[in-house]
Design a protein around this motif. Structure first.
Motif, PDB file in Angstrom:
ATOM      1  N   GLY A 255      42.632  43.025  32.894  1.00 59.45           N
ATOM      2  CA  GLY A 255      43.235  41.968  33.677  1.00 59.45           C
ATOM      3  C   GLY A 255      44.712  41.822  33.378  1.00 59.45           C
ATOM      4  N   ALA A 256      45.285  40.728  33.863  1.00 61.54           N
ATOM      5  CA  ALA A 256      46.713  40.494  33.666  1.00 61.54           C
ATOM      6  C   ALA A 256      46.996  40.064  32.234  1.00 61.54           C
ATOM      7  CB  ALA A 256      47.192  39.414  34.639  1.00 61.54           C
ATOM      8  N   VAL A 257      48.141  40.459  31.724  1.00 60.14           N
ATOM      9  CA  VAL A 257      48.652  40.063  30.409  1.00 60.14           C
ATOM     10  C   VAL A 257      47.623  40.356  29.295  1.00 60.14           C
ATOM     11  CG1 VAL A 257      50.021  38.309  29.223  1.00 60.14           C
ATOM     12  CG2 VAL A 257      49.693  38.141  31.681  1.00 60.14           C
ATOM     13  N   VAL A 258      47.004  41.515  29.355  1.00 58.76           N
ATOM     14  CA  VAL A 258      46.089  41.924  28.296  1.00 58.76           C
ATOM     15  C   VAL A 258      46.892  42.598  27.188  1.00 58.76           C
ATOM     16  CG1 VAL A 258      44.281  43.585  27.694  1.00 58.76           C
ATOM     17  CG2 VAL A 258      44.032  42.136  29.714  1.00 58.76           C
ATOM     18  N   LYS A 259      46.594  42.233  25.940  1.00 58.32           N
ATOM     19  CA  LYS A 259      47.245  42.866  24.798  1.00 58.32           C
ATOM     20  C   LYS A 259      46.226  43.758  24.098  1.00 58.32           C
ATOM     21  CE  LYS A 259      49.627  41.932  20.432  1.00 58.32           C
ATOM     22  NZ  LYS A 259      50.098  40.878  19.493  1.00 58.32           N
ATOM     23  N   LEU A 260      46.466  45.049  24.131  1.00 54.14           N
ATOM     24  CA  LEU A 260      45.580  46.023  23.486  1.00 54.14           C
ATOM     25  C   LEU A 260      46.427  46.900  22.581  1.00 54.14           C
ATOM     26  CD1 LEU A 260      42.770  47.409  23.247  1.00 54.14           C
ATOM     27  CD2 LEU A 260      43.474  48.871  25.160  1.00 54.14           C
ATOM     28  N   GLU A 261      46.202  46.775  21.282  1.00 57.38           N
ATOM     29  CA  GLU A 261      47.060  47.505  20.336  1.00 57.38           C
ATOM     30  C   GLU A 261      46.663  48.965  20.180  1.00 57.38           C
ATOM     31  OE1 GLU A 261      47.171  45.279  16.708  1.00 57.38           O
ATOM     32  OE2 GLU A 261      48.406  43.678  17.568  1.00 57.38           O
ATOM     33  N   ASN A 262      45.375  49.264  20.359  1.00 58.58           N
ATOM     34  CA  ASN A 262      44.932  50.653  20.191  1.00 58.58           C
ATOM     35  C   ASN A 262      43.711  50.898  21.065  1.00 58.58           C
ATOM     36  OD1 ASN A 262      44.217  53.202  19.390  1.00 58.58           O
ATOM     37  ND2 ASN A 262      44.191  52.759  17.191  1.00 58.58           N
ATOM     38  N   ALA A 263      43.865  51.753  22.089  1.00 54.37           N
ATOM     39  CA  ALA A 263      42.778  52.013  23.036  1.00 54.37           C
ATOM     40  C   ALA A 263      41.869  53.146  22.587  1.00 54.37           C
ATOM     41  CB  ALA A 263      43.364  52.344  24.411  1.00 54.37           C
ATOM     42  N   ALA A 264      42.154  53.760  21.456  1.00 53.79           N
ATOM     43  CA  ALA A 264      41.379  54.934  21.031  1.00 53.79           C
ATOM     44  C   ALA A 264      39.916  54.602  20.783  1.00 53.79           C
ATOM     45  CB  ALA A 264      41.999  55.533  19.768  1.00 53.79           C
ATOM     46  N   GLY A 265      39.626  53.367  20.351  1.00 53.10           N
ATOM     47  CA  GLY A 265      38.252  53.002  20.018  1.00 53.10           C
ATOM     48  C   GLY A 265      37.439  52.506  21.189  1.00 53.10           C
ATOM     49  N   LEU A 266      38.012  52.531  22.408  1.00 54.56           N
ATOM     50  CA  LEU A 266      37.289  52.092  23.603  1.00 54.56           C
ATOM     51  C   LEU A 266      36.541  53.264  24.206  1.00 54.56           C
ATOM     52  CD1 LEU A 266      39.135  49.699  23.047  1.00 54.56           C
ATOM     53  CD2 LEU A 266      39.615  49.555  25.496  1.00 54.56           C
ATOM     54  N   GLU A 267      35.278  53.031  24.571  1.00 49.87           N
ATOM     55  CA  GLU A 267      34.435  54.129  25.048  1.00 49.87           C
ATOM     56  C   GLU A 267      33.534  53.630  26.169  1.00 49.87           C
ATOM     57  OE1 GLU A 267      31.020  57.158  23.201  1.00 49.87           O
ATOM     58  OE2 GLU A 267      32.196  55.863  21.881  1.00 49.87           O
ATOM     59  N   GLY A 268      33.298  54.490  27.168  1.00 43.00           N
ATOM     60  CA  GLY A 268      32.438  54.112  28.282  1.00 43.00           C
ATOM     61  C   GLY A 268      33.145  53.148  29.215  1.00 43.00           C
ATOM     62  N   THR A 269      32.409  52.156  29.727  1.00 45.57           N
ATOM     63  CA  THR A 269      32.977  51.143  30.606  1.00 45.57           C
ATOM     64  C   THR A 269      33.352  49.910  29.797  1.00 45.57           C
ATOM     65  OG1 THR A 269      31.675  51.895  32.502  1.00 45.57           O
ATOM     66  CG2 THR A 269      32.542  49.650  32.587  1.00 45.57           C
ATOM     67  N   VAL A 270      34.633  49.571  29.798  1.00 51.24           N
ATOM     68  CA  VAL A 270      35.110  48.402  29.071  1.00 51.24           C
ATOM     69  C   VAL A 270      35.973  47.575  30.008  1.00 51.24           C
ATOM     70  CG1 VAL A 270      36.447  47.534  27.112  1.00 51.24           C
ATOM     71  CG2 VAL A 270      35.054  49.600  26.854  1.00 51.24           C
ATOM     72  N   VAL A 271      35.595  46.315  30.201  1.00 47.29           N
ATOM     73  CA  VAL A 271      36.342  45.397  31.057  1.00 47.29           C
ATOM     74  C   VAL A 271      36.923  44.295  30.175  1.00 47.29           C
ATOM     75  CG1 VAL A 271      36.221  43.809  33.011  1.00 47.29           C
ATOM     76  CG2 VAL A 271      34.805  45.876  32.992  1.00 47.29           C
ATOM     77  N   ILE A 272      38.225  44.059  30.298  1.00 53.01           N
ATOM     78  CA  ILE A 272      38.895  43.041  29.490  1.00 53.01           C
ATOM     79  C   ILE A 272      39.612  42.077  30.433  1.00 53.01           C
ATOM     80  CG2 ILE A 272      40.593  42.600  27.679  1.00 53.01           C
ATOM     81  CD1 ILE A 272      40.105  45.401  26.630  1.00 53.01           C
ATOM     82  N   GLY A 273      39.289  40.786  30.337  1.00 55.85           N
ATOM     83  CA  GLY A 273      39.821  39.785  31.250  1.00 55.85           C
ATOM     84  C   GLY A 273      41.246  39.364  30.950  1.00 55.85           C
ATOM     85  N   ASP A 274      41.810  38.547  31.854  1.00 59.28           N
ATOM     86  CA  ASP A 274      43.192  38.078  31.751  1.00 59.28           C
ATOM     87  C   ASP A 274      43.458  37.390  30.409  1.00 59.28           C
ATOM     88  OD1 ASP A 274      43.263  38.922  34.351  1.00 59.28           O
ATOM     89  OD2 ASP A 274      43.264  36.909  35.231  1.00 59.28           O
ATOM     90  N   ASN A 275      44.686  37.618  29.897  1.00 60.67           N
ATOM     91  CA  ASN A 275      45.197  36.917  28.714  1.00 60.67           C
ATOM     92  C   ASN A 275      44.364  37.143  27.454  1.00 60.67           C
ATOM     93  OD1 ASN A 275      47.299  35.603  30.251  1.00 60.67           O
ATOM     94  ND2 ASN A 275      45.680  34.296  31.088  1.00 60.67           N
TER      95      ASN A 275
END
Length: 834
Positions: A255-275
């Motif tokens: 979503g909008a204004v998402v802060k993700l410091e490291n995407a390496a550990g994300l796997e499959g389907t991952v949905v992250i909401g606003d803020n």
């Protein structure tokens, strides 16, 4: 074509997800389930919608409003009562002047609705039921059709022996407006139970249209989780608001204004909401995280659904669970598969939530706690079961029959198979109910039980002094809360459980590693009835019977409706007392807790003076503690009674040692020095005091709340014996009770309880220790600082979020000054720690 969306259900089967939301508004990939239905209807140009509401209608109205934001037109109908599925549609009759489609707001489906509408039109049907095939038709209504697709039979939730098809009713209907005339106005009327069988009987044009595609009734928490799994696996495609990220091999949507410091550990389907912010290295697979959430480093999420405004601290591991809105999960917590955590719940650091546990809203799980069963009614799940030797909780709410049965099994597992345990209770009906459940758990673990039934706690302790039992339990109503029950665990000597014993039981309980006796070897339950006579012999032998008979005292005793009324009057009569007994009958469920005790004491004082009695006693319901009223009607505090008992014992001339807790007044040491007695200060725990009572030179163990143990009789608190012993000491001194305190030095004694969060206690005591470096201090329990003959004690409570401050000085002004000084210090330290 219009559509009617059924959105009025209570969502009872899917609780606690519906604790603060109507069922159609439960988020599915950060959008309400019903919004997915609206999108499905729009896809087939059905934009004129009627929403039938009932439960929490304002939540739905506030979200959808007139529908313009979603490209549809919405009318709302909210019946004043539950009219059933068909009855609710009847309430919307004024909007339904053409063929219309009915669909539930809590379905997840991708059916081709155009094919269903065309089928209805081509077959000139009055009603068309959309059908589909499922693997397990038992929980749904099976529908049988002929070769022309006319419906011939309904089987509502059949057994396997009745199943002749796997085709079920999906709850999606196309109806002609004239069938509304079949539905009575203002009455509860159901499609499956009433309308369709009626149409079948009338041989109306009732058809079934077989639809292909994905369909799921999101009816319970398991179905909700499975629906999310199906979306992760691509079995149904849904519209998702969050934007797809261009990352090869991963289906990431942010979503909008998402802060993700490291995407390496994300796997499959991952949905992250606003803020939402995901901090540091994490491992997240096939999970949905709502808006305004924080996920700290080291968190592991696998197939998880997290709603809005939740916070997951570092090192937490969650598997296949649902975390609702405004939840706080502490550092290093572990949530096993199938856990549901409802809104506004706080889970402490290192807590463990076992598989399939459901936690209802606004609960607090203490740090380090292990939750093994659903938490519905109570507000708090404690880290430890035991408070000292006691397990306490609301009867039939926190201490439920199933909880207590498991507890009995855990206790039995900690004992050698074939052991004997003593069991007793007070007169409360809940005590009887839960004791029986507990005994059942003991028997299942191969433990034999000797049941004393309704008895006083001192009698049960006295029996444990003899050979035969390895421990005992006593069930009683809590004095400070009539809705709460206490289970007291005793060892084979009648002493309170040690901390190690409690931990052994807790470990077995939380791991559920229960021993199950073979079906030929369960424990045996027997009644035991001769303890009263055995207690009588020891009671009379430990007293000077001739002295008491010669004195011929008259005493008034308020028995608080307890079983002690069946024991003590006879004993006192044998000793020459004239006994005026108040409330001397067993009244199930009635004690004298709280303010009622003050009323009882006031009445007791009046009766003592009017009858010219030498003393009055209020005996607490478990017969362990007493409150004294002297011949003038003066009611003694616990501190005054301890001082009086000590003074009379020393005056009697028998040398020995007196054990008192760390916060007892120092005047006891002053008197002991003059009478060649010793004083042993102990920790402020029952176990510590009763262990001190086991010493051969101990003459008295006393607390500041009216409990006394005389090891010559038994090394346990016994209010019945304390009454007789006190009057024996008065007879030996040959003075009235009111003169007994004359030899006691006058001191001012103040005590106060200050609220203090658990996590602040350690820091607070560190501050107290630093503050006391240059002063004379003792550390038996808490920190006690001495100023000559004056002293102040700061003592953290073991079981409550508070600290106790106690001060003693030569006069009231000095004691109050000392109390005020340390209260200010504690409050200041609390602010610093915050």
């Amino acid at each position: 074509m219009k559509a009617v969306i059924m959105a009025g259900g209570f969502g009872t089967r899917i609780q606690p997800l519906t604790s603060s939301l109507p069922k159609p508004m439960i988020p599915l990939f950060n959008r309400p389930i019903m919004l997915h239905i609206v999108e499905l209807l729009k896809k087939y140009d059905i934009t004129d919608l009627v929403m039938l509401l009932y439960h929490q209608p304002f939540v739905i109205k506030n979200f959808f409003r007139d529908g313009a934001d979603f490209g549809v037109k919405i009318s709302y109908v909210t019946p004043l009562q539950d009219l059933g599925t068909a009855g609710a549609v009847k309430a919307a009759e004024k909007y339904l002047d053409e063929p219309f489609l009915v669909i539930s707001g809590d379905l997840l489906t991708d059916f081709n609705l155009k094919k269903v509408l065309d089928f209805h039109t081509n077959n000139k049907a009055k009603a068309t039921i959309t059908l589909t095939s499922v693997k397990d038709p038992l929980q749904f209504g099976v529908v049988i059709t002929d070769k022309d697709k006319r419906i011939t039979q309904f089987l509502e939730k059949p057994g396997w022996g009745e199943v002749i098809s796997d085709t079920i009713n999906t709850g999606i209907y196309v109806l002609e407006p004239e069938i509304l005339s079949y539905i009575p106005e203002g009455e509860n009327f159901d499609f499956s139970q009433d309308l369709f069988p009626l149409m079948l009987k009338k041989e109306d044009a009732l058809f079934g249209c077989q639809a292909k595609g994905y369909w799921r009734d999101v009816g319970n928490t398991d179905s909700y989780r499975e629906a999310c799994h199906d979306i992760f696996k691509g079995r149904i495609a849904l519209q998702v608001d969050e934007a797809k990220q261009d990352v090869t091999g991963k289906n990431l949507r942010f979503g909008a204004v998402v802060k993700l410091e490291n995407a390496a550990g994300l796997e499959g389907t991952v949905v992250i909401g606003d803020n939402t912010q995901v901090l540091g290295d994490v491992q997240i697979k096939d999970s949905v995280i709502g808006r305004n959430c924080t996920i700290e480093r080291g968190v592991k999420l696998n197939r998880c659904i997290i709603w809005d405004n939740s916070y997951v601290k570092k090192g937490t591991k969650i598997t296949d669970s649902v975390i609702c809105a405004n939840v706080r999960i502490g550092q290093g917590a572990l949530l096993e598969e199938g856990v549901i955590v409802a809104d506004n719940t706080s889970i402490g650091d290192e807590a463990v939530i076992k598989a399939d546990v459901k936690i209802w809203p606004k609960k607090e799980i203490e740090a380090g706690a292990t939750v093994t069963s659903n938490m519905i009614w109570g507000e708090k799940w404690k880290k430890a079961l035991f408070e000292g030797a006691i397990i306490k909780g609301l009867s039939n709410v926190e201490l439920t029959p199933e909880f207590v049965a498991k507890l009995g099994c855990a206790y039995g597992t900690s004992l050698p198979k074939g052991s004997f345990v003593l069991a007793g209770r007070d007169s409360n009906p809940s005590s009887r109910m839960l004791k029986r459940c507990f005994v059942g758990g003991l028997l299942s673990a191969g433990i034999n039980v000797r049941d004393m039934k309704m008895t006083s706690l001192p009698l049960l302790r006295y029996k444990l002094k003899t050979f035969g039992e390895v421990g005992g339990v006593h069930f009683r109503q809590a004095e400070d809360d009539p809705a709460a029950l206490e289970i007291i665990f005793l060892d084979g000597d009648g002493l309170d459980f040690s901390s190690n014993m409690g931990k052994n039981v807790e470990r077995t309980f939380f791991k559920e590693n229960f021993r199950r006796a073979h079906h030929t070897e369960p424990g045996v339950l027997v009644d035991i009835n001769n303890v009263g006579e055995f207690y009588r012999e020891g009671f009379l032998r430990a007293l000077d019977r001739e002295l008491l008979k010669k004195s011929g005292y008259t005493v008034v005793v308020d028995f608080s409706f307890s079983p002690a009324s069946q024991t003590l009057p006879q004993l006192l009569n044998e000793l020459g007392f004239t006994v005026i007994a108040l409330n001397a009958y067993v009244d199930e469920g009635r004690g004298v807790p709280g303010k009622e005790k003050d009323v009882a004491l006031s009445q007791l004082a009046k009766i003592v003076t009017s009858l010219g009695a030498q003393a009055g006693f209020w005996l607490n319901p478990s017969a362990e503690a007493i409150t004294l009223v002297d011949e003038t009607g003066t009611i003694y505090s616990g501190v005054e009674l301890l001082s009086l008992m000590s003074a009379l014992l020393m005056k009697a001339g028998r040398k020995g040692t007196i054990a008192v807790p760390v916060q007892a007044p120092s005047i006891i040491e002053q008197m002991a020095a003059q009478n060649r007695f010793q004083v042993n200060r102990t920790k402020n725990t029952d176990r510590a005091m009763l262990e001190a009572a086991s010493s051969s030179e101990m003459a008295l163990v006393g607390t500041i709340d009216g409990r006394f143990a005389f090891p010559r009789f038994q090394a346990a608190f016994d209010g019945m014996f304390a009454i007789a012993r006190l009057m024996e000491l008065v007879a030996a001194a040959d003075i009235p009770l009111s003169k007994g305190l004359a030899s006691v030095p006058v001191r001012a004694y103040h005590q106060k309880c200050i609220p203090c969060a658990w996590e602040m206690k350690g820091g607070l005591m560190r501050k107290m220790s630093e503050d006391s470096l240059e002063r004379e201090a003792s550390f038996i329990d808490g920190i006690k600082v001495h100023f000559g003959e004056e002293w102040a004690l700061v003592l953290p409570d073991q079981y409550l979020p508070c600290v106790h401050i106690v001060a003693e000085a030569r006069d009231q002004k000095s004691a109050q000054r000392l109390m005020t000084e340390y209260q200010k210090k504690v409050e200041g330290w609390k602010k610093e720690l915050t």
